[in-house]
Scaffold this active site. Structure first.
Site, short mmCIF file in Angstrom:
data_model
loop_
_atom_site.label_atom_id
_atom_site.label_comp_id
_atom_site.label_asym_id
_atom_site.label_seq_id
_atom_site.Cartn_x
_atom_site.Cartn_y
_atom_site.Cartn_z
CE LYS A 178 -17.03 -11.27 10.74
NZ LYS A 178 -16.93 -9.94 11.40
N GLY A 182 -6.97 -6.56 0.91
CA GLY A 182 -5.62 -6.40 1.45
C GLY A 182 -4.92 -7.73 1.63
NE ARG A 204 -4.41 -1.40 1.67
CZ ARG A 204 -5.29 -1.94 2.50
NH1 ARG A 204 -5.04 -2.00 3.79
NH2 ARG A 204 -6.43 -2.40 2.03
N GLY A 222 -12.64 -3.73 1.15
CA GLY A 222 -14.01 -3.33 1.49
C GLY A 222 -14.57 -2.34 0.48
P1 ADP Z 1 -9.20 -9.75 2.01
O1 ADP Z 1 -8.39 -8.90 2.96
O2 ADP Z 1 -8.40 -10.19 0.84
O3 ADP Z 1 -10.50 -9.10 1.65
P2 ADP Z 1 -10.37 -11.22 4.18
O4 ADP Z 1 -9.93 -10.15 5.12
O5 ADP Z 1 -11.80 -11.37 3.92
O6 ADP Z 1 -9.59 -11.09 2.78
O7 ADP Z 1 -9.86 -12.63 4.72
C1 ADP Z 1 -8.51 -12.89 4.90
C2 ADP Z 1 -8.30 -13.87 6.01
O8 ADP Z 1 -9.11 -15.02 5.84
C3 ADP Z 1 -6.87 -14.37 6.04
O9 ADP Z 1 -6.22 -13.83 7.17
C4 ADP Z 1 -7.00 -15.89 6.10
O10 ADP Z 1 -6.15 -16.49 7.05
C5 ADP Z 1 -8.45 -16.06 6.49
N1 ADP Z 1 -8.95 -17.38 6.10
C6 ADP Z 1 -9.01 -17.92 4.87
N2 ADP Z 1 -9.48 -19.16 4.91
C7 ADP Z 1 -9.73 -19.46 6.21
C8 ADP Z 1 -10.21 -20.60 6.90
N3 ADP Z 1 -10.51 -21.69 6.25
N4 ADP Z 1 -10.33 -20.52 8.23
C9 ADP Z 1 -10.00 -19.38 8.88
N5 ADP Z 1 -9.55 -18.27 8.30
C10 ADP Z 1 -9.40 -18.31 6.97
MG MG Z 2 -8.64 -8.51 5.06
#
Ligand code: ADP
Ligand code: MG
Length: 403
Positions: free
Chosen positions: A207, A360, A37, A384
């Site tokens: 989530k 991120g 970033r 987001g």
């Molecule tokens: P982004 O930042 O790309 O939008 P998110 O913040 O939604 O992604 O999710 C990222 C997190 O999801 C990571 O830290 C990863 O460890 C977690 N994650 C992915 N798969 C699982 C899983 N099966 N169980 C728990 N956490 C998970």
């Molecule tokens: Mg994230």
């Protein structure tokens, strides 16, 4: 949208809202683990400085806690480490102010010459930044406005937030969108207006509740939606499968069931993993086992998609002409559970079309695999924000830049 080419910046104090919210090493050193970033913010800082502006950068870091500035500043995280890294990457000094609207900021700004760059301390040390009370936010914005003559919004990752430095401040000064925001919006438009087909969306991350809105809207746009990551277990539960101790948002099972039905109705192919890498606990050294997605054993949690799913997902991406990917397929931070995310990232590099990585953690994952960033069409800095844009929401930080 007005760009920085449309405003006078030479000799002016330009308040630049950037997104420098980098991940920090959680084990104690506090070091920056991915400076993507900061790098993404460099072009506009350089351009403004080259044009003789006095560039005053504002940014947030993490989620400071405490009643007031003093408590939050004591608890951190401070942007000091970011100032140091920014100076290194820019190749010029970055003056760091230890407050936002206090004596340090005032004297730092007063000491700037044309072409200088300064960074103010974590804007979220001021509780008013994120206040729901409009008048509190406006008061902070008025104090910040005294430091500058113009405003540039370049923090794409925060444009979906109605916050003082994002939403209220630009309304008080001549303003423009930074190059990063302009570029991000252009890419998001390509994902929503007449995308080339097949259009494949890959969703993962932790989530499902964060992503239900966007799935709803994307079902109206995409041809195929692949789902992995922690959010997949609520979908598996919606199909009636046991998910052991995996991440589960039980109150969203019905929404997932509705998404499955809606996809079928609209003829969108919704692809779930067929196998899962499970482990008895959430730890880097937990022993991984591959099981069928409908046979997760009791006491085990799913931490990645399995090898058959990696191939399945890669094959579903092979003919894509447009791809939007948000959210890792597994806990990629642990090498034993990174293969699913890596497989999707690699499949994207082979796509002949527009590939966009949003989020991120997803972007950090791509970089952690050492993949060449230029083999992706676009790596977005805003998770987001991109999701809300794709959900069809209006983003307050963009609306005010447009006005
Ligand atoms: P982004 O930042 O790309 O939008 P998110 O913040 O939604 O992604 O999710 C990222 C997190 O999801 C990571 O830290 C990863 O460890 C977690 N994650 C992915 N798969 C699982 C899983 N099966 N169980 C728990 N956490 C998970
Ligand atoms: Mg994230």
């Amino acid at each position: 949208m007005r760009s920085i080419d449309d405003i006078e910046v030479s000799g002016k104090r330009v308040l630049l809202r950037s997104d420098l919210n980098v991940p920090l090493d959680k084990s104690g050193s506090g070091a920056i683990t991915d400076d993507g970033r900061i790098r993404a913010s460099l072009p506009v800082i350089r351009k403004l400085a080259d044009r003789g502006a006095r560039v005053i950068v504002m940014a947030h870091l993490g989620r400071p806690k405490g009643e007031d500035f003093a408590e939050r500043a004591a608890g951190g995280p401070s942007l000091q480490v970011v100032a140091e890294r920014l100076a290194e990457l820019l190749g010029q000094p970055v003056a760091f102010a230890s407050d936002l609207v206090g004596p340090s900021a005032t004297s730092t700004v007063a000491g700037m010459a044309d072409g200088d760059v300064a960074l103010l301390e974590n804007v979220r040390f001021e509780p008013a930044e994120t206040s729901k009370d409009d008048s509190e936010r406006v008061r902070l914005a008025q104090d910040l406005a005294k430091l500058g003559d113009a405003y540039v919004g370049d923090g794409f990752g925060v444009v979906h937030r109605k916050q003082a430095s994002v939403y209220d401040l630009p309304q008080l000064l001549p303003h423009a969108a930074g190059d990063l925001v302009v570029a991000e919006v252009a890419v998001l438009q390509r994902l929503t207006v007449d995308p080339a087909r097949p259009y494949v969306v890959v969703l993962g991350g932790s989530k499902v509740s964060d992503k239900l809105g966007v799935i709803g809207n994307l079902l109206g746009l995409a041809d195929r939606v692949l789902i992995g990551g922690g959010m997949v277990f609520t979908f598996l539960a919606a199909l009636g499968h046991e998910v052991g101790t995996s991440l589960l948002e039980a109150d969203h099972i019905d929404s997932c069931r509705a998404v499955l039905a809606q996809a079928a109705e609209r003829g969108v192919e919704l692809v779930l993993p067929t196998d899962i890498v499970v482990a008895p606990r959430f730890a880097a050294d937990a022993p991984p086992t591959v099981v069928a997605a409908d046979a997760i054993p009791e006491g085990h949690m799913g931490l990645d998609i399995g090898p058959a799913s990696r191939e399945l997902f890669a094959s579903k991406l092979a003919d894509a002409k447009t791809v939007f990917w948000n959210g890792p397929m597994g806990v990629f931070e642990f090498p034993a559970f990174a293969a699913g995310t890596k497989a999707v990232a690699e499949a994207l590099t082979k796509v002949d079309g527009l590939t966009v990585v949003g989020g991120g953690d997803s972007a950090a994952a791509v970089r952690s695999f050492g993949l060449d960033e230029s083999s992706f069409g676009h790596i977005s800095t805003g998770g987001g924000a991109s999701l809300e844009y794709l959900e069809g929401k209006t983003l307050p930080g963009l609306t005010v830049l447009d006005a």
